[in-house]
Every structure is written in C-alpha cells, then in structure tokens.
Design a protein around this motif. Structure first.
Motif, PDB file in Angstrom:
ATOM      1  N   PHE A 584       5.551  -5.928   5.613  1.00  0.00           N
ATOM      2  CA  PHE A 584       4.396  -5.719   4.740  1.00  0.00           C
ATOM      3  C   PHE A 584       4.497  -4.378   4.021  1.00  0.00           C
ATOM      4  O   PHE A 584       3.991  -4.218   2.918  1.00  0.00           O
ATOM      5  CB  PHE A 584       3.104  -5.780   5.561  1.00  0.00           C
ATOM      6  N   GLN A 586       7.258  -3.063   2.978  1.00  0.00           N
ATOM      7  CA  GLN A 586       8.489  -2.980   2.192  1.00  0.00           C
ATOM      8  C   GLN A 586       8.268  -2.590   0.730  1.00  0.00           C
ATOM      9  O   GLN A 586       9.004  -1.736   0.212  1.00  0.00           O
ATOM     10  CB  GLN A 586       9.249  -4.312   2.306  1.00  0.00           C
ATOM     11  N   PRO A 587       7.274  -3.187   0.015  1.00  0.00           N
ATOM     12  CA  PRO A 587       7.105  -2.773  -1.385  1.00  0.00           C
ATOM     13  C   PRO A 587       6.827  -1.285  -1.529  1.00  0.00           C
ATOM     14  O   PRO A 587       7.322  -0.642  -2.465  1.00  0.00           O
ATOM     15  CB  PRO A 587       5.897  -3.590  -1.849  1.00  0.00           C
ATOM     16  N   ILE A 588       6.073  -0.722  -0.594  1.00  0.00           N
ATOM     17  CA  ILE A 588       5.752   0.703  -0.673  1.00  0.00           C
ATOM     18  C   ILE A 588       7.028   1.520  -0.456  1.00  0.00           C
ATOM     19  O   ILE A 588       7.284   2.508  -1.151  1.00  0.00           O
ATOM     20  CB  ILE A 588       4.720   1.078   0.409  1.00  0.00           C
ATOM     21  N   HIS A 590       9.927   0.581  -1.126  1.00  0.00           N
ATOM     22  CA  HIS A 590      10.754   0.397  -2.319  1.00  0.00           C
ATOM     23  C   HIS A 590      10.286   1.318  -3.445  1.00  0.00           C
ATOM     24  O   HIS A 590      11.097   1.991  -4.082  1.00  0.00           O
ATOM     25  CB  HIS A 590      10.638  -1.067  -2.746  1.00  0.00           C
ATOM     26  N   ILE A 591       8.977   1.354  -3.685  1.00  0.00           N
ATOM     27  CA  ILE A 591       8.462   2.098  -4.832  1.00  0.00           C
ATOM     28  C   ILE A 591       8.464   3.598  -4.574  1.00  0.00           C
ATOM     29  O   ILE A 591       8.802   4.390  -5.443  1.00  0.00           O
ATOM     30  CB  ILE A 591       7.038   1.614  -5.177  1.00  0.00           C
ATOM     31  N   PHE A 592       8.064   3.991  -3.361  1.00  0.00           N
ATOM     32  CA  PHE A 592       7.944   5.415  -3.071  1.00  0.00           C
ATOM     33  C   PHE A 592       9.110   5.918  -2.224  1.00  0.00           C
ATOM     34  O   PHE A 592       8.928   6.778  -1.361  1.00  0.00           O
ATOM     35  CB  PHE A 592       6.628   5.690  -2.343  1.00  0.00           C
TER      36      PHE A 592
ATOM     37  N   MET B 118      -3.455 -14.325   5.292  1.00  0.00           N
ATOM     38  CA  MET B 118      -2.660 -13.955   6.455  1.00  0.00           C
ATOM     39  C   MET B 118      -3.146 -14.645   7.721  1.00  0.00           C
ATOM     40  O   MET B 118      -2.525 -14.547   8.772  1.00  0.00           O
ATOM     41  CB  MET B 118      -2.694 -12.440   6.663  1.00  0.00           C
ATOM     42  N   SER B 126       1.535 -14.557   4.022  1.00  0.00           N
ATOM     43  CA  SER B 126       1.608 -13.102   4.119  1.00  0.00           C
ATOM     44  C   SER B 126       2.414 -12.530   2.966  1.00  0.00           C
ATOM     45  O   SER B 126       2.125 -11.428   2.499  1.00  0.00           O
ATOM     46  CB  SER B 126       2.184 -12.683   5.469  1.00  0.00           C
ATOM     47  N   ARG B 130       0.832  -9.671   0.545  1.00  0.00           N
ATOM     48  CA  ARG B 130       1.509  -8.397   0.319  1.00  0.00           C
ATOM     49  C   ARG B 130       1.674  -8.135  -1.177  1.00  0.00           C
ATOM     50  O   ARG B 130       1.369  -7.053  -1.680  1.00  0.00           O
ATOM     51  CB  ARG B 130       2.869  -8.466   1.013  1.00  0.00           C
ATOM     52  N   LEU B 134       0.006  -5.318  -3.645  1.00  0.00           N
ATOM     53  CA  LEU B 134       0.899  -4.452  -4.424  1.00  0.00           C
ATOM     54  C   LEU B 134       0.435  -4.378  -5.878  1.00  0.00           C
ATOM     55  O   LEU B 134       0.266  -3.292  -6.442  1.00  0.00           O
ATOM     56  CB  LEU B 134       2.323  -4.988  -4.339  1.00  0.00           C
ATOM     57  N   PHE B 137      -2.930  -2.398  -6.231  1.00  0.00           N
ATOM     58  CA  PHE B 137      -2.988  -0.923  -6.167  1.00  0.00           C
ATOM     59  C   PHE B 137      -2.322  -0.299  -7.371  1.00  0.00           C
ATOM     60  O   PHE B 137      -2.609   0.844  -7.718  1.00  0.00           O
ATOM     61  CB  PHE B 137      -2.469  -0.388  -4.828  1.00  0.00           C
ATOM     62  N   PHE B 289       9.401  -6.424  -8.989  1.00  0.00           N
ATOM     63  CA  PHE B 289       9.515  -4.968  -9.001  1.00  0.00           C
ATOM     64  C   PHE B 289       9.613  -4.393 -10.410  1.00  0.00           C
ATOM     65  O   PHE B 289       9.795  -3.190 -10.573  1.00  0.00           O
ATOM     66  CB  PHE B 289      10.677  -4.504  -8.114  1.00  0.00           C
ATOM     67  N   PRO B 292       5.566  -2.606 -11.437  1.00  0.00           N
ATOM     68  CA  PRO B 292       5.166  -1.203 -11.521  1.00  0.00           C
ATOM     69  C   PRO B 292       5.388  -0.599 -12.910  1.00  0.00           C
ATOM     70  O   PRO B 292       4.564   0.181 -13.390  1.00  0.00           O
ATOM     71  CB  PRO B 292       6.062  -0.518 -10.479  1.00  0.00           C
TER      72      PRO B 292
END
Lengths: 667, 314
Positions: A584, A586-588, A590-592, B118, B126, B130, B134, B137, B289, B292
């Motif tokens: 869960f 993982q994206p964070i 990856h980005i940070f 979830m 899940s 997630r 993402l 935020f 990705f 962002p």
C-alpha cells in the motif's frame, strides 16, 4: 483554597499513588483496582480544575520547598488551564484503559509501572504549573525520566533498551538547550536565584539579540521534545517500544507540553517577537508535517506508523505557531487569534485521536501479539468494538468532517487564506502557496489512515492464527469510548470550544476571536467570509442516509445472497494477494524516493520459497546522526588508548595533571 | 426562509434527478465522436432501475461497513449538491459548509469507498483503493489552490459570496481565473475518474482505479454508488460553473430569474458534457505514474493563477 491548591493537591495525590504503588507491590489486584482508578479520577479532577481556571484570573502560589533561596513557584493561568484540560481529558481515558490493559502483567513489574506512570502524570502537570525555571526544569526531568522508565518497561529486549537510550539522549540534549535558554532569559541580578522566577523574566527587557538567542534555544529544546525534524529520530523508536497506554500519553500529551513551553516562552516570558522567528517556525513546521506523513505512509509496523503521524501533527501545530507569530508581529491581532485557536484546537484534538489510536493498537497487540501490519488483517470481524471505535479515530485524524481533525485543519487553512493581507512583501505571496503543503500533508494523512485501518481491520486475515483474536475487556472499551466521544464532541461543538478558549488568547496575545456564527456555526472573522456548521452537517448527512436507506428498502426489497468474493472470477485468490503494508505504501515510496533510503531484498525467479524484504529508512539519520555517532565512537576509541591497566602510566597521568594545574594556577 | 428551504430541496432533488441524464449525455456525445451508435439518452436511468430490482450478492465475509458505505457515499454527494449553488444563490444550507468543507465532504466519501474496497480483501479492491488515494492526495492541493484563487478575488470561501461577487456585481475580467479554470478542469477529470487519469469504461482490471474499487458491489449497492458517481460529476461541473461561469444563477429570492437560471444551467451542462466527451476522445489514458506529472501541472497552473492575481489584480 483556590484552584491552584486543588491542582497542586492532585499532583501530590499522584505522587502519593506513585509511592503507594511500591508499598503494595505484592498485590497487583489492588494496584489495578485501586491505584489506577484513583489516578484516573485525579486526571478527571485536573481537567475540571483546568476548565474552571480558564475563566478565573491567574493565581500564584509560593511553597517553601526546593532550593534555599528559590522556593517553589506555581502559577495557574488560562494557558496552563487549557493544557491541564488536555492532560486530564486524555489521561483519564488512557488510565481507564490501562486498568484493563495491564491485567496480565507480573505483580512487581505492575507496581513499578504504576509508580512511573503516576510520576509521569505528576511531572507533566508540574511542567504546566511551574512558575520558575528551577521548578520547570525539575518537572521536565521528572517527566523525561519517568517516561524513559516507562518506555523501557520491557527492558529485556535489546531493541527497546536501544530505543530508550536514544530517547533519553535526545531528551537531555533538549533539556540542556532549555537550561541555557532560561539562563539567557533570567531577570535582573544574575547569579541571584530570584532572577529565575518567571515573573522576573516577564519584567525584564531583553535585547533583540538575546531574545532571539533565547527563542532559538527554546525552539531547539522544545523541538527535541516535540519531534521537530531533524530532532524527531527518537519518536519512531520510543513510541513502538513503550506499552500502548504509555505511547498514547507520550504522543497525545507529552509532546504537547513542548508546545505549551514554546507558547509560554515566546508570548509570555519574552517581551518582543520577530517575524523571522515565525517564518522559521512555519518552514520547520511544514517540513516536519510533510516529512512525517511521507514516512508514516511507508511504515509497516502499526505503532511506528502512528509515531510518524505524530511527527506530522506536531508539524501542523508548529506551522500554526509560526503563522501566529507572523500575524502577531505584523499587527494583525485578529488573524493571530485565529491561528492560535487553530493550533490550540489541533493540540487538543491530537491528544484525543492519537490517544485513541495508540490504545487501539494495544488491543490489537494483546489479541494477536503482532505489531507488523503484514501479518494482521480482517480484525474488524473478531474485534468489532475496537474496529468501530478505531474507525472514529481514523476518520478524525484523517481530517474528515464532521469529526474534530477537520475543525482545526479548517481553521488553519482559513488562516493561510488570509496571509495575502500581510504587509511584508514576498511573504504575503509565498505563504498562501505554502498552504498547499498543508493540504498535501492532510491528504496524505488520509492515505496513511486508509492504509492503517484497511490493512489491520479490513480484508482477510493474513495469518491463520489471528482467527483466535479476542475482543478487549470492558475497561479498555470504556477508555476508548471516552476518547472517541472526545473526538466527536470536539468535532461537533467547535463554537463552544472556541469560546471557551478565549481567555487563553487574551493571556497570550491580548486578542479575541470573533465568532459570528452563533452556537451552531463557526464563522471566524465574518460570516460572509467562511462558515462551517458541523452539527447541521451531521444531521443532514444522517437524515439523508436514513432516507435513502428507507427509500431503497421500501420501494424495492432487501434481498441479499451470500457468495464467495467475485474478484473478476479469479478462483485461486488467497489472503496473500491483498495489499500488504509495504504494497500500500509503494506509490509513496515511488514518488518520494528522494526522501528515504530504501533497502530491498527481492527473491530470485526460481526461489522455491520466495521472501521479500523492504525497509525504507530515514535519510536524516544517515546524514546527521550516524556521523556524530561514528565520531563519538571514534573519539572514545582514541581515548581508550590512554587506558593500559599499568599503574605506572596512571601515576604519570596524575603527575602531569598536577604539573598542568600548578602552571595554570600560577598564571 | 420557507421559500429558501423549498428552493433548497427542489435544487437538491433536481441535481439528484438530472445527474444520470448528464451521464447519459456524455456517453452519447462520446459515442458520436468515436463513430459508434449511441445508447439512449435515458440509459443510465434504465441501468439504475435494473440494478435496484436485482438481488444483492454479497461476499460472505463482507462487514457492515461494506453494506453501509454506499448509502453514506450517496448522502455525501447529495449534501455536496446541496451546497453548490446551481439554480439559486444563497440557499439556507450553504453556510453550513464552505468550499474547504466541500473538499472535506468529497474526501469523506472517498475514504469510505476506499475502506469498503479493502473490506472483502480481494487483490483488485486494495489495488483500486491504493490508486484512488494516490490520485486524491495529488489532486487535493491543486483543487485547494484553485479555490484559494477564487476566494482571494471575492475575499470569501463561501460559494454564495463567490458567485455573488462574480455574477451579480460589476463585471470585471480576472485573468487569474483563466489559469484556475484550466487547473480545475484537470483536477475535476482526475477526481471523477475520467480519462486521462482513469477510464470509466475500461474492462481491463489492471488499469482500473475507480472501477477496481467497486468490483465487489452489485445490485442496489452498486446502483447507489453509480448514482453517487453521476452526482459527483454533476456537482463538479456545477461547481466549475459557479466558480468560473456563474452568469445566470438567480440571486436569492428572485423568482423571475428562475426560468432563465434553469435554461442557463441546462445550456451550460449540455456544453460542459460535450466538452468532456471531446476531451475524453482526444486524450488517451496515461500510465498511473504519469498522474503526478498531470496533477503537478494542474497545481502549477493554479499557483500561476494565484500569482497572476497578486501581480495583475490589486
């Protein structure tokens, strides 16, 4: 008998309970059934005293104990009163919880724990009541030492001893900074003890340079206690190590004593403030909030995640503090009042929701013996009480209406919106953009909390043994219920609470926050500008939910068929296919990725039993702390060369020292 | 006051009823643009009715949270629709929440949807939760910057005050709003799970965001969520209208302006839906990705809008 006598009496009671625990250490039932409930009653009484003190004038008390020339000075004003409410309110729920939580502890250990626990409470209360530097530092040390011994309750585990040492070390580096700060702040007549009462400091006119030095030292010292980045490293170590009620108190209340100290020194003891102090605190606060929440998102230990989230919340509070300073120096009294309200409100909120979440992890820990989220899952089914009460805490900390986290966030964002009115050029353009950081951190907090709750309480159980998990006992539920009710009340009645805070604002910045909204609605400054009515919000939302529910049931039917989960028709799914905590996050990661140092062990493609290991580490630890630790290690290694174990050498050392001293004295 | 309450209820019900129609209109436009034969305009209503009549199939392990979430999510969206002025300004419920509370309301619905996803413990649930968190935020700071720009002009975060300032007082051109509008459009497409961040019509589970979260829902629960999704799109479009094209919204208590307000709303929604369909046709879904970067662009545009306000609109 005035309120201060009562407060002092409660502190004495707590000290009495601490000593009493040692006397009856052989009777654990008595410790649990008598001492802890009495301690909880003391907390409730202290909250009541704090509430009354809000509207009473400041009172002082001088007790003939302590140093010969410096008796013990105590003072109870609105600011102390507010933080006493915070301490009492949160400590009541946590202590009730502790009655059940420590059920299975060995008798001797329980008595010792009860002693340190009550000393910890007494220390925190004394910090809030102290009115001279000596009493403050003594109380501060009692608080630090008692919490150190509480953190190291399970001291037979090496990792916990290490965490405790780190905590003690940083607490003392901070305490030294505070000591020097009080030295800088002293009143007329240095060297005389009377110069170190807070009254003497208040009446002293400081030069701008020394005022700034004192502020920076206080920011450093209190920041070390609060977990300001880069002094935060002890928090993610010490909080998971401590028993859950202790983590709840440390995170919920102890960190706030640092906020209290910062407010006391900056607005009460110092007679001047500068805008750059505010800018510094704002920048550090925003950095702390963002740093904390990013690391919270990649944690896989549930208590460590909450510890990082505490760092984030302290960041919010410090950002509010910085903004208050900026507004106050700029002469925007009403706006300073708004931000000060936001920061006080958030402190109170955090005490309740973080207390609730930490004690909730205690239930999980008791039921499963597992702190790693990757092994948990689906606990909602086995522990419904814990599950639903934790949901309240999770929604509150994620800053969702109509609970309390949203109110303080809303107030803080309103304050940010008003920064274009500042007179300093550039600052009035940059700070509104900085508000985006607050929103980013708040939105990430929601991410973190969905992860926390979803992985622990929802989904399928990842470890078959967890199916034996049992619900917590009655005292635990009662304690959690109190904290959850606190979150709801703070969320639903903001205008009453803001009104009650008015004397604190008067004490610190001599301003009032105008609420135009009446009892139902918060509308700081003007109703045209912004307003929020949580009670209306909740009523309408609940009635629409109910209407839709009845409508759907009435018009159609309520038939339900139970079946296996669909999951797009994939038949061989198992519990390991759900997101783990690492997945869960993982994206964070990856980005940070620039913020952290990631260590990963990936299984080879032909592994029969593939194992995956991932760890995201704090870069600041390697940049700042590791070199210092290595240096001191090297220095002590060099110093050990002096030690040979031969008596001749030691005699030569003594002789050389003597010669050196003689030369030194003769000059 | 009574008239106000009547207006409030009428407007909210109108939003609730029109929302699936807007969805149908977007679908028709997209079908036309893509050279397919279009479904009927009322198709979303038929789908909702069909779903309501079916038996709900629940996973055996579903908790109460899973069954309760759709009702709450719909209630959040109805509440949001009640706050945004679509036909009449200064409705009695508006002061209960400003734009920041509106963002909080959307966040509440989103968190419940993610938690419900979830709950069953499937791989896709899940995964969707997630990804949704993402995107959110990343989108929220940009959305707030847009609101900040609008509120700096009108000195208020209350939607009625913003509408009043922009539509009912002297006309002024605000270049900052142009930047903010583009940023808002980008954020709105992301928040509503539209192309290029998500694809509402996808059947490929691995690329899903929103759809992955609701895979386990069926029948009336699914119907409630679908309705809430339509209502969210409707609310976002009307929010955009209130912030950037508020002309036509009737001032409080002005009965004569109502027919014009209704016509204006329908015209704006028709155009807005068609533009959305065009946007979705000419864009492709991007990798997760890349989101962002997309939302970072939206954020920078909103910041530029704010700086433009400081520099050009004293």
């Amino acid at each position: 008998m005035n309120l201060l006598h009562w407060a002092w009496g409660i502190v004495l009671c707590w000290i009495g309970l601490a000593v009493g625990g040692l006397a009856i250490s052989g009777q654990p039932r008595l410790v649990r059934r008598l001492l802890l409930p009495l301690g909880a009653m003391g907390a409730l009484a202290l909250a009541a005293v704090g509430t009354l003190a809000l509207s009473a004038p400041a009172m002082q008390l001088v007790l003939p104990i302590g140093l010969p020339e410096l008796p013990l000075h105590l003072r109870l004003d609105a600011l102390s009163g507010f933080f006493l409410i915070l301490l009492g309110g949160a400590a009541f729920g946590v202590t009730i919880y502790a009655i059940g939580y420590f059920r299975h502890m060995p008798p001797g250990q329980l008595a010792l724990l009860s002693t340190w626990y009550h000393l910890f409470l007494a220390g925190m209360a004394m910090v809030l009541l102290a009115d001279d530097a000596y009493a403050f530092m003594v109380a501060w040390e009692v608080m630090a030492l008692a919490s150190y011994f509480l953190v190291t309750t399970d001291h037979n585990i090496p990792a916990i001893r290490r965490a405790g040492f780190l905590y003690l070390l940083i607490a003392h580096i901070g305490a030294v900074a505070l000591l020097i700060a009080f030295g800088v702040l002293h009143g007329p007549g240095a060297g005389q003890m009377a110069a170190y009462t807070f009254d003497a400091m208040r009446q002293t006119e400081h030069t701008p340079f020394w005022a700034s030095v004192a502020f920076l030292l206080a920011l450093f010292g209190f920041g070390a206690k609060a977990g300001l980045v880069p002094l935060h490293v002890w928090l993610p170590e010490a909080h998971p190590a401590a028993p859950s009620p202790v983590s709840a108190l440390m995170s919920g209340v102890m960190l706030k004593t640092a906020i209290y100290g910062l407010l006391r020194v900056t607005f009460d003891l110092l007679d001047m403030q500068f805008a750059w102090w505010g800018t510094l605190a704002l920048a550090l606060g925003l950095a702390t909030a963002l740093y904390g929440v990013i690391f919270a998102a990649v944690q896989s230990d549930m208590k460590r995640l909450l510890a990082w989230s505490s760092i984030e919340n302290i960041g919010f509070i410090l950002a509010g503090f910085g903004l208050t300073l900026i507004f106050y120096v700029d002469g925007k009294g009403a706006l300073a009042a708004l931000t000060l309200t936001a920061l006080l409100y958030h402190s109170l909120n955090h005490a309740f929701f973080k207390g609730l979440l930490f004690v909730g992890t205690g239930n999980v820990l008791h039921a499963t013996g597992e702190r790693r989220m990757g092994r948990l899952g689906g606990l909602m089914r086995y522990m419904p009480w814990t599950g639903w009460l934790m949901l309240v805490g999770v929604l509150a900390i994620a800053g969702l209406p109509p609970l309390n986290g949203f109110v303080s966030e809303w107030l803080l964002l309103q304050a940010f919106l008003l920064t274009p009115g500042l007179t300093q050029p550039y600052l009035n353009m940059v700070i509104p953009v900085a508000a985006a950081l607050v929103v980013l951190a708040a939105a990430l907090a929601a991410y973190v909390m969905v992860k926390f709750y979803g992985v622990i309480f929802l989904g399928q159980t990842r470890d078959p043994e967890i199916k034996h998990a049992h619900e917590a006992g009655r005292p635990e539920r009662l304690g959690m219920l109190w904290l959850a009710a606190g979150c709801a009340v703070l969320g639903l009645f903001p205008s009453q609470i803001i009104d009650a805070m008015a004397p604190v604002l008067q004490t610190l910045i001599h301003q009032n926050l105008v609420n135009e909204g009446g009892w139902l609605m918060v509308a700081p400054l003007s109703a045209e500008r912004a307003s929020y009515a949580p009670l209306v919000f909740l009523t309408v939302a609940a009635s629409i939910t109910l209407l839709v529910f009845i409508g759907v049931r009435r018009i159609y039917h309520g038939r339900v068929r139970l079946a296996a989960p669909w999951d797009c028709g994939y038949p061989e799914q198992d519990t390991r296919m759900q997101d783990t905590a690492e997945g869960f996050g993982q994206p964070i990661r990856h980005i940070f990725s620039a913020f952290m140092r990631v260590e990963r062990e990936l299984p080879g493609p032909f592994d029969r039993q593939p194992r995956y290991h991932g760890d995201s580490q704090d870069r600041l630890w390697f940049l700042l702390y590791k070199p210092i630790a290595d240096l001191s290690d090297w220095l002590s290694g060099q110093a050990s060369r002096l030690q040979h174990g031969r008596i001749q050498w030691y005699l030569i050392y003594s002789f050389a020292t003597l010669i050196f001293l003689l030369i030194f004295v003769s000059h | 006051m009574d008239l106000g309450v009547a207006f409030q209820i009428t407007q909210t019900l109108l939003a609730l009823l029109l929302a699936p129609l807007l969805m149908g209109w977007v679908n028709i436009c997209r079908a036309w643009l893509q050279g397919r034969s279009a479904p009927p305009l009322l198709q979303p209503y038929y789908t909702l009715q069909k779903l309501f009549y079916k038996d709900a199939v629940l996973a055996r392990d579903a908790t109460r949270l899973f069954r309760f979430a759709p009702y709450l999510i719909l209630a959040c969206m109805v509440l949001a629709a009640g706050i945004v002025p679509t036909l009449v300004n200064n409705l009695p419920f508006s002061p209960a929440a400003d734009v920041i509370a509106l963002v909080g309301l959307f966040a509440l619905a989103r968190v419940f949807l993610a938690l419900a996803a979830m709950d069953i413990g499937t791989a896709f649930g899940s995964l969707g939760a997630r990804r949704e968190m993402l995107v959110s935020f990343l989108a929220e700071p940009a959305l707030l910057m847009v609101f900040f720009t609008a509120s700096l002009i009108s000195q208020s975060t209350e939607l009625p005050s913003i509408v009043d300032r922009l539509a009912h007082q002297e006309f002024a051109i605000h270049p900052s709003l142009a930047f903010a509008a583009v940023a808002f459009w980008m954020v709105a497409t992301a928040e509503n799970a539209r192309i290029p961040v998500d694809n509402p019509t996808t059947h490929l589970e691995l690329t899903m965001i929103h759809e992955a979260m609701i895979l386990e829902y069926s029948a009336r629960h699914l119907a409630l969520i679908e309705w809430a999704v339509a209502l969210k799109l409707f609310t976002y479009l009307t929010l955009g209208i209130a912030l950037f094209l508020p002309w036509g919204i009737a001032p409080a208590g002005d009965l004569a302006a109502l027919p014009i307000a209704l016509l204006a709303l329908l015209a704006k929604l028709t155009v807005g839906g068609a533009v959305l369909a065009l946007w979705e046709t000419v864009n492709a879904k991007m990798r997760l990705f890349r989101a962002p970067e997309f939302l970072g662009t939206a954020f920078m545009l909103a910041v530029i809008g704010m700086l433009v306000h400081f520099l050009l609109e004293p």
